[in-house]
Scaffold this active site. Structure first.
Site, PDB file in Angstrom:
ATOM      1  N   ASP A 106     -42.019 106.233 121.827  1.00  0.00           N
ATOM      2  CA  ASP A 106     -41.267 105.477 122.816  1.00  0.00           C
ATOM      3  C   ASP A 106     -41.732 105.912 124.216  1.00  0.00           C
ATOM      4  O   ASP A 106     -42.927 106.117 124.427  1.00  0.00           O
ATOM      5  CB  ASP A 106     -39.758 105.696 122.585  1.00  0.00           C
ATOM      6  CG  ASP A 106     -38.883 104.713 123.310  1.00  0.00           C
ATOM      7  OD1 ASP A 106     -38.848 103.539 122.892  1.00  0.00           O
ATOM      8  OD2 ASP A 106     -38.232 105.102 124.301  1.00  0.00           O
ATOM      9  N   TYR A 231     -36.329 102.998 132.015  1.00  0.00           N
ATOM     10  CA  TYR A 231     -36.273 101.555 132.278  1.00  0.00           C
ATOM     11  C   TYR A 231     -36.523 101.168 133.724  1.00  0.00           C
ATOM     12  O   TYR A 231     -37.334 100.292 134.013  1.00  0.00           O
ATOM     13  CB  TYR A 231     -34.949 100.993 131.744  1.00  0.00           C
ATOM     14  CG  TYR A 231     -34.878 101.196 130.253  1.00  0.00           C
ATOM     15  CD1 TYR A 231     -35.678 100.442 129.396  1.00  0.00           C
ATOM     16  CD2 TYR A 231     -34.075 102.189 129.697  1.00  0.00           C
ATOM     17  CE1 TYR A 231     -35.666 100.674 128.033  1.00  0.00           C
ATOM     18  CE2 TYR A 231     -34.061 102.422 128.331  1.00  0.00           C
ATOM     19  CZ  TYR A 231     -34.851 101.658 127.509  1.00  0.00           C
ATOM     20  OH  TYR A 231     -34.865 101.890 126.152  1.00  0.00           O
ATOM     21  N   HIS A 291     -39.376 101.055 114.498  1.00  0.00           N
ATOM     22  CA  HIS A 291     -39.519 101.813 115.740  1.00  0.00           C
ATOM     23  C   HIS A 291     -39.229 103.293 115.514  1.00  0.00           C
ATOM     24  O   HIS A 291     -39.664 104.142 116.302  1.00  0.00           O
ATOM     25  CB  HIS A 291     -38.547 101.235 116.775  1.00  0.00           C
ATOM     26  CG  HIS A 291     -38.734 101.758 118.162  1.00  0.00           C
ATOM     27  ND1 HIS A 291     -39.891 101.580 118.893  1.00  0.00           N
ATOM     28  CD2 HIS A 291     -37.910 102.487 118.970  1.00  0.00           C
ATOM     29  CE1 HIS A 291     -39.772 102.146 120.077  1.00  0.00           C
ATOM     30  NE2 HIS A 291     -38.582 102.707 120.151  1.00  0.00           N
TER      31      HIS A 291
END
Length: 316
Positions: A106, A231, A291
């Site tokens: 990630d 983010y 994921h």
């Protein structure tokens, strides 16, 4: 009778913050440092830590600043990717690790790749789960307004969405959404947390006990820093012209990982784009891998990691 190894926890004073690490094993064959993503934490690597330590390596998993049991910086909106790279360097120095393998997934892949570019002499190799390296910045313009990253990049939007629920419910929902093969996208008038409810089952490989551990580790800091890194800071890192990662890299790709559908991901892997910047590259696929392949198929991922480590001996 051989004493059973147990994971040791400690805090290190790094760049003005107390950063939490978990570690196990002796570095007979080298050190392996695990870098988590979101909504993960050191605990995300529990299976891999045991696997590599039994194989003769020292396993170290950190909580990034602002995550888990590590301190939260005073001003999360001023977070930078370079902070994470500096923290990683500080942790290696504090633990007297001259050179380490970096295992990442990630957003943890972003500082891992950048660390290898900046400090190749401190990096034995990289194992990235699910995130290819590309010198081309990702663009999400082609994805709809309800795409979860677009929503979470919007100041205050995720805070209001998450704030309707307790930490455990937020982690539960994100884990469910991220374990699917489709990109999480909300419709107009719908928020990301509305995409799953309590009737939606957890993935079969993720227990209620696991969920409780994650929730307890996120209680300390909440989501202020995680919404900044990754983010709201995507695309703000240093852009190196014609980057070359000189250390060996293994990319482990779950074929059911929703990230595979991100713009540019498939091309980076299948069209040789990543290999231009990473000459010493191996790619392995897990057909049913999501994921969270390292939790979903821990034995398979451990075998891939250990084969790579032993194929690149530190003193070889």
């Amino acid at each position: 009778m051989e004493k059973k190894m147990e994971i040791e926890h400690k805090h290190l004073s790094i760049n003005g913050l107390n950063l939490h690490i978990a570690q196990i094993g002796k570095d007979e064959l080298g050190a392996v440092v695990f870098l988590h993503g979101f909504p993960e934490i050191w605990y995300s690597w529990r299976h891999q830590m045991m696997g590599v330590s039994k194989a003769g390596y020292r396993a170290v998993a950190l909580d990034w600043r602002g995550y888990g049991l590590s301190d939260q910086p005073q001003d999360p909106p001023n977070a930078t990717w370079q902070d994470l790279i500096a923290d990683l360097l500080g942790i290696l120095d504090a633990l007297s690790i001259p050179k380490a393998f970096l295992v990442c997934k990630d957003f943890g892949a972003l500082p891992a790749y950048q660390f290898a570019l900046q400090y190749p002499n401190r990096t034995c190799g990289i194992i990235s789960i699910g995130i290819p390296f590309s010198s081309i910045r990702s663009s999400f313009d082609s994805l709809p307004e309800g795409f979860y990253i677009k929503r979470w990049m919007e100041a205050g939007r995720a805070e209001a969405d998450f704030g309707r629920f307790d930490v455990k419910r937020v982690i539960r929902t994100v884990y469910i959404l991220f374990s699917k093969s489709e990109i999480p996208i909300a419709q107009e008038g719908q928020e990301i947390m509305d995409l799953a409810d309590l009737s939606t089952p957890l993935p079969e490989w993720f227990t209620e006990e696991d969920l409780s551990v994650y929730a307890s580790l996120y209680e300390k800091n909440g989501f202020d820093y995680p919404l900044q890194i990754p983010y709201r800071k995507l695309g703000t890192g240093e852009n190196v012209a014609d980057p070359k990662i000189e250390v060996p890299v293994l990319l482990i790709m779950g074929e059911k990982d929703y990230c595979f559908k991100f713009p540019g991901f498939s091309e980076a892997i299948n069209d040789g784009i990543m290999r231009k910047s990473v000459p010493d590259l191996e790619i392995s696929f897990i057909p049913e891998g999501s994921h969270f392949a390292q939790e979903q198929f821990p034995e398979q991922v451990n075998e891939m990691i250990i084969d790579f480590l032993k194929g690149h001996p530190v003193n070889g």
